[in-house]
Design a protein around this motif. Structure first.
Motif, short mmCIF file in Angstrom:
data_model
loop_
_atom_site.label_atom_id
_atom_site.label_comp_id
_atom_site.label_asym_id
_atom_site.label_seq_id
_atom_site.Cartn_x
_atom_site.Cartn_y
_atom_site.Cartn_z
N ARG A 51 8.98 -2.18 10.05
CA ARG A 51 8.76 -3.14 9.26
C ARG A 51 9.95 -4.29 9.08
O ARG A 51 10.31 -5.17 9.41
CB ARG A 51 8.61 -2.44 7.80
CG ARG A 51 6.90 -2.34 7.89
CD ARG A 51 6.06 -3.09 7.63
NE ARG A 51 4.69 -2.65 7.55
CZ ARG A 51 3.95 -1.99 8.83
NH1 ARG A 51 3.99 -2.69 9.34
NH2 ARG A 51 2.45 -2.22 7.97
N LEU B 132 7.28 1.94 -0.94
CA LEU B 132 6.16 3.24 -1.85
C LEU B 132 6.09 3.94 -0.60
O LEU B 132 4.83 4.85 -0.79
CB LEU B 132 4.30 1.98 -1.06
CG LEU B 132 5.06 0.57 -2.43
CD1 LEU B 132 5.14 -0.17 -1.61
CD2 LEU B 132 3.11 0.50 -3.11
N GLY B 133 7.47 4.78 -0.85
CA GLY B 133 7.27 6.13 0.08
C GLY B 133 6.99 6.08 1.30
O GLY B 133 5.93 7.30 1.93
N ALA B 134 7.06 5.69 2.37
CA ALA B 134 7.24 4.46 3.21
C ALA B 134 8.38 5.59 4.77
O ALA B 134 8.81 6.29 4.01
CB ALA B 134 7.45 3.62 4.02
N LEU B 135 7.70 6.17 5.58
CA LEU B 135 8.45 7.56 6.17
C LEU B 135 9.44 6.51 7.30
O LEU B 135 9.46 4.89 7.51
CB LEU B 135 7.46 8.30 7.16
CG LEU B 135 6.45 9.59 6.26
CD1 LEU B 135 6.03 9.57 7.44
CD2 LEU B 135 7.23 10.35 5.84
N ASP B 136 10.51 7.73 7.14
CA ASP B 136 11.12 6.12 8.25
C ASP B 136 11.13 5.97 9.59
O ASP B 136 11.15 4.50 9.93
CB ASP B 136 11.94 7.60 9.27
CG ASP B 136 13.35 8.44 8.05
OD1 ASP B 136 13.53 7.48 7.08
OD2 ASP B 136 13.20 9.24 8.22
N PHE C 269 15.65 9.44 -0.92
CA PHE C 269 15.54 9.32 0.07
C PHE C 269 16.25 7.65 -0.29
O PHE C 269 16.62 6.91 1.10
CB PHE C 269 14.06 8.80 0.61
CG PHE C 269 13.65 10.79 0.86
CD1 PHE C 269 14.02 11.73 2.53
CD2 PHE C 269 12.65 11.01 0.33
CE1 PHE C 269 13.42 12.12 2.55
CE2 PHE C 269 12.20 12.69 0.18
CZ PHE C 269 12.59 12.86 1.80
N LYS D 15 0.71 -1.35 0.07
CA LYS D 15 0.37 -0.04 -0.01
C LYS D 15 1.21 1.39 -0.13
O LYS D 15 1.96 0.97 0.92
CB LYS D 15 -1.01 0.05 1.73
CG LYS D 15 -2.35 -1.56 1.30
CD LYS D 15 -2.48 -0.77 2.44
CE LYS D 15 -3.56 -1.65 3.04
NZ LYS D 15 -4.32 -1.94 3.89
N LYS D 16 0.29 2.14 -0.43
CA LYS D 16 1.45 3.14 -0.65
C LYS D 16 1.57 3.85 0.72
O LYS D 16 0.36 3.75 1.63
CB LYS D 16 0.02 4.98 -0.98
CG LYS D 16 0.97 5.73 -1.59
CD LYS D 16 -0.63 7.04 -2.03
CE LYS D 16 0.68 7.80 -2.57
NZ LYS D 16 -0.84 9.16 -3.02
N GLY D 17 2.79 4.59 1.12
CA GLY D 17 2.81 5.29 2.42
C GLY D 17 3.60 4.01 2.79
O GLY D 17 4.23 3.84 4.12
N ASP D 18 3.42 2.20 2.26
CA ASP D 18 3.84 1.22 3.44
C ASP D 18 5.17 0.70 2.86
O ASP D 18 5.79 1.80 2.16
CB ASP D 18 2.56 0.39 3.59
CG ASP D 18 3.57 -0.28 5.18
OD1 ASP D 18 4.10 -0.74 5.05
OD2 ASP D 18 2.27 -1.50 5.01
N LYS E 248 10.77 4.65 -5.33
CA LYS E 248 10.46 5.93 -6.55
C LYS E 248 10.85 6.58 -5.96
O LYS E 248 11.58 7.54 -6.48
CB LYS E 248 8.66 6.20 -6.51
CG LYS E 248 8.04 5.08 -7.05
CD LYS E 248 6.83 6.27 -7.91
CE LYS E 248 5.77 5.42 -9.01
NZ LYS E 248 4.51 5.78 -9.02
N VAL E 249 11.38 7.03 -4.54
CA VAL E 249 12.08 8.20 -4.15
C VAL E 249 13.32 8.16 -3.54
O VAL E 249 13.78 9.03 -2.88
CB VAL E 249 11.12 8.76 -2.88
CG1 VAL E 249 9.62 9.29 -2.77
CG2 VAL E 249 11.26 7.70 -1.56
N GLU E 250 13.68 6.97 -4.57
CA GLU E 250 15.26 7.04 -3.97
C GLU E 250 16.24 7.70 -4.27
O GLU E 250 16.91 7.90 -3.72
CB GLU E 250 15.59 5.70 -4.85
CG GLU E 250 17.06 4.05 -4.25
CD GLU E 250 17.52 4.00 -4.66
OE1 GLU E 250 16.42 3.17 -6.14
OE2 GLU E 250 18.13 3.23 -4.86
#
Lengths: 292, 92, 510
Positions: B78, B68-72, B41, B14-17, B36-38
């Motif tokens: 995870r 998928l764009g997860a935060l730190d 980040f 999921k997005k953000g995960d 995608k934000v490699e």
């Protein structure tokens, strides 16, 4: 942060995308859910997620609680241990049926607080009552521990336990709501109204919140962000109510200043309960951003 | 990255995960990051992984991160769950 | 501010010798006269309808000339491909493509760039394959990105001289009158084609709605149109007009929209007789719907709406909440039908809408405008043209125009998208200068531009989550974590022009 618990917004504990946004909807409390919103295979993952979220990004604008799994599940103890370590404002215990449930939780929290070097008594308890036995014992539950700050009704499980037929306007749970409100006020904790799950029915929801407020509930658990402003709207005093409350409190303060035992407004005597109600009104008005 | 049936997974798509695939063993820490934000980040994600591996003293491991764009916080969580699951699987 | 060495580099490029750096939203003090328009002459009864092949010869199209198109058919346009293919077959090369904007559908033009048929672009935006082509540095000179008002200005001052304008015409009569509200490919307002029709040396209508009967609704008059060519289809209706755009369902976007409506209603600009502009995205429509509720509550009516129109704008017009609408562009079928039938719904040209060098463009009427942004920085500069990596994906459109004209410009934007922070120290590309932006609304709070102390005063004590830009920036940074900086240092391949013609930023090769 205001001192009220008008809205307690449930957020699934295993969904980082939703957790990040939890604090933007203006709810007085956010409750990260480790129980119903998390599958039994992901309980460990949800715990880690909530733990790291609260460590890194704990919201500054609202209170934070965690709904742990019930005491008869294998997840309960680890839930308490891992969550107390990040010091939520409260743990919400589902399926609270007896005072003993609360005393056990209190004991475990005390132990964990000590182990983590957290000040004793920091983590409070909200009990969800969702069985016939629980409702019957509501007062004992509400007064079982100094950590208790609120009790709430879990309507769905309660209906099942009571073999009730579900109605749209919730007639069947009226007695339980009355009893929860009564028990909470008797024990000096907050009564929290049940979750109205059909978040698409805005009108039905508002009517339900109004009714709950009439019964003495001071807040409501909600499952959708769109429900937050609707609850606040119901709990926001009208301009007339606010004006009246200001006058009452002013008259009271004047009487206090004069050391007069009699409070009067516009030539009428004012009883103490009216003063207290007016003070509550001011508090709700303040939380709603009204100018006092 | 190739994994055997010893590998464990954690997370979602999921997005953000993020989805973590992790297998203990091998020589050193092999970390592969797809995001995608490699560009912005990738390094932050790598640091999150290392923090958890250090905390659990895991030195020989293969990890694939599908982000998928997860935060730190989510990345650390995870990876931590995946490490614990892998250790449990080994009976440690 | 534009780096002086960059400006120097720009001034070395033929055609850009006189370009100046942006110096302030209203710094330009233009004088002189508009560009001369060609004298046209036909004798009564002259036939205008020919094959495209014949017309290309008749207008004398040659290597190195400038051809123009409008983007009112949006992602359904088939005319650019049809015309440019015919031009390519004639062996004509080295053309400048001057178009009011380019959509994803124009990816199909890539082969004509690679063959050298088109070697320069003058547009509001391009993305996809054409965007990538520009950023591979393959054009002969940097592409130029203009605002809607800036393009009209460039045409009318003669800076952008169009040799032949090809106008996709949903409906065209035998005299050359054109409208966009009738025909199977109806697109609504032809506002963005109007400056081209007025100033191009030759104007060619390309239509799939030809009629022998004189039109009763005329957007572009027969006096400007030299030739007509008929085709089976000028485009795909599904790409021309979207389905009706609904209020956003995203709870986070609704939070932003509600804050935006609350903040606007708390200012003196929310009043009976106000004039406003909303975009047509889901979040803008949500803001409009909250504003609508407040208007009904307070019995307030807007005297006019300005800008692109969708079904929700039409609803407010029909309810009498907006008395009249000035419309340069329509997004959905409801809006197109309204333009054709509602006498209070007026079609205006891109020039009337936004040209800064006119006696008063309609954007100057705006009390408030609600706009979106790709990125914003701590100085309130806004980017709507490139993504976080400097890649072309949007268009200035009317953003800088509306922001300059409006008394209050409100940006609604999430603080982060997919981990990327949208509030930065410096935006990837400056399109609208911070001096034109008054309020930023995010899901984490509202920031008022320090230049607007008066607005700060209006909002005092109004129970709104007012924060400083620095506080919001700190929040964004805390959430997203530490980013590796991305450098934009590739070869110059695009110029971002402010509405007055000065250069506000550049696009780099990537």
């Amino acid at each position: 942060m205001n001192s009220l618990y008008r809205t307690l917004l449930f957020v699934p504990g295993n969904n980082p995308g939703q957790m990040v946004k939890a604090d933007i909807y203006g709810a007085d409390c956010v409750i990260f859910d480790l129980e119903d919103a998390v599958s039994i295979h992901e309980k460990d993952a949800a715990r880690d997620l909530v733990k790291h979220y609260l460590t890194d990004l704990r919201p500054e604008t609202c209170r934070v609680g965690v709904r742990i799994n019930a005491q008869d599940t294998p997840y309960y103890e680890e839930d308490v241990r891992s969550m107390v370590s990040v010091k939520p404002d409260f743990l919400r215990l589902p399926k609270s049926e007896t005072a003993e449930n609360i005393r056990q939780l209190d004991k475990l929290i005390t132990e964990c607080e000590k182990a983590c070097g957290i000040e004793a008594g920091s983590v409070k308890i909200i009990a969800t009552i969702e069985t016939a036995l629980g409702v019957y014992n509501a007062y004992q539950i509400a007064s079982a521990s100094p950590r208790m700050i609120a009790i709430g009704l879990g309507a769905e499980d309660f209906r099942t336990d009571m073999r009730m037929t579900r109605s749209e306007d919730g007639q069947e749970i009226l007695f339980a709501r009355n009893l929860i409100s009564l028990a909470a006020h008797a024990a000096g904790v907050m009564p929290l109204d049940y979750v109205y799950s059909n978040f698409k029915n805005e009108e039905g929801f508002i009517a339900d919140v109004r009714f709950g407020k009439m019964l003495g509930f001071t807040g409501k658990s909600v499952i959708h962000p769109s429900q937050v402003p609707l609850v606040h709207q119901v709990f926001t005093p009208s301009d007339e109510e606010l004006e009246h409350a200001k006058k009452v409190v002013a008259a009271y303060e004047e009487a206090m200043a004069k050391a007069s035992g009699v409070v009067a407004l516009d030539g009428k005597m004012i009883d103490m309960p009216i003063v207290v109600r007016a003070q509550n009104t001011l508090e709700y008005a303040k939380a709603s951003g009204k100018e006092l | 990255m190739e994994f055997t049936d010893k590998a464990v997974k954690c997370g979602t798509d999921k997005k953000g995960d993020l989805l973590v695939t992790l297998e203990l063993g091998g020589n050193g820490r092999e970390i592969e990051i797809k995001s995608k934000v490699e560009k912005k980040f990738g390094e932050a994600i790598r640091q999150d992984v290392l923090i958890i591996l250090d905390a659990f003293s895991v030195n020989n491991v293969k990890i694939q991160i599908d982000d998928l764009g997860a935060l730190d916080f989510a990345i650390k969580a995870r990876v931590e769950t995946a490490v614990k699951r892998a250790l449990a699987k080994e009976g440690k | 501010m534009l780096n002086p060495s960059l400006l120097n580099e720009i001034n070395q490029i033929p055609g850009f010798e006189n370009k100046k750096a942006f110096a302030g939203a209203f710094a330009a003090k233009p004088n002189g006269r508009m560009a001369a328009r060609p004298i046209k002459f036909v004798t009564p009864g002259t036939n205008k309808k020919f094959s495209l092949d014949y017309i290309l010869d008749a207008v004398g199209l040659k290597d190195g000339m400038t051809i123009s198109f409008h983007h009112c058919l949006r992602n359904g346009d088939a005319v650019m491909l049809y015309v440019i293919d015919a031009i390519a077959k004639k062996g004509i090369r080295d053309l400048t493509l001057a178009v009011s904007s380019l959509s994803a559908v124009q990816d199909c033009l890539l082969p004509y760039f690679e063959q050298g048929v088109i070697t320069a672009i003058d547009t509001s935006g391009n993305r996809g394959k054409l965007g990538a082509y520009v950023q591979q540095g393959k054009l002969k000179k940097p592409a130029i990105y203009r605002t809607h008002g800036g393009r009209a200005r460039a045409i009318e001052t003669g800076e952008l001289h169009i040799n032949v304008a090809f106008i996709a015409a949903p409906c065209c009569d035998k005299y050359g009158n054109i409208n966009g509200v009738q025909g199977k490919s109806a697109c609504g307002s032809l506002g963005y084609a109007m400056p081209d029709a007025e100033y191009a040396d030759f104007v060619v209508a390309v239509t799939d709605g030809y009629t022998e009967t004189a039109l009763d609704y005329v957007s572009i008059p027969q006096t400007q149109v030299d030739y007509i060519t008929e085709v089976d289809s000028i485009g795909d209706p599904a790409g021309i007009a979207t389905g009706s755009i609904r209020v956003s369902k995203s709870p986070a976007e609704l939070v932003i929209s509600k804050y935006a409506a609350d903040v606007i209603a708390a200012t003196e600009y929310f009043r009976d007789g106000m004039v406003f502009q909303f975009g047509s995205g889901g979040m803008a429509i949500a803001t409009a719907s909250f504003i609508r509720e407040k208007m009904l509550q307070d019995s307030i009516v807007a005297s006019a709406g300005v800008g692109g129109v969708s079904g929700f704008h039409v609803q407010m017009l029909n309810e009498g909440l907006i008395k009249t609408f000035y419309d340069p562009q329509d997004f959905d079928v409801t809006a197109i039908q309204s333009l054709g039938t509602n006498p209070r719904h007026h079609e205006i040209s891109a020039s009337a809408y936004a040209n800064p060098f006119s006696a008063n463009p309609y954007v100057n009427m705006l009390d408030f405008a609600v706009l979106s942004a790709t990125e914003i920085d701590v100085d309130f500069n806004v980017n709507v043209l490139t993504d976080s990596y400097g890649k072309l994906l949007g268009a200035p459109g009317g953003h800088p125009d509306a922001a300059a004209g409006a008394k209050l410009t409100v940006i609604t934007m999430p603080l982060l998208r997919n981990r990327l922070p949208m509030l930065l120290d410096h935006v990837s590309t400056i399109v609208t200068p911070g001096e034109s932006i008054d309020i930023l609304v995010t899901e984490y709070g509202i920031a008022v531009n320090p230049r607007r102390q008066d607005v700060t005063d209006m909002l005092r004590g109004k129970a709104l989550p007012i924060k400083s830009m620095e506080e919001l920036k700190a929040k964004a940074d805390k959430l997203t974590g530490k980013a590796t900086p991305v450098e934009f240092s590739g070869k110059l391949c695009g110029l971002v022009e402010y509405r007055d013609g000065t250069i506000i930023d550049v696009i780099h090769q990537i």
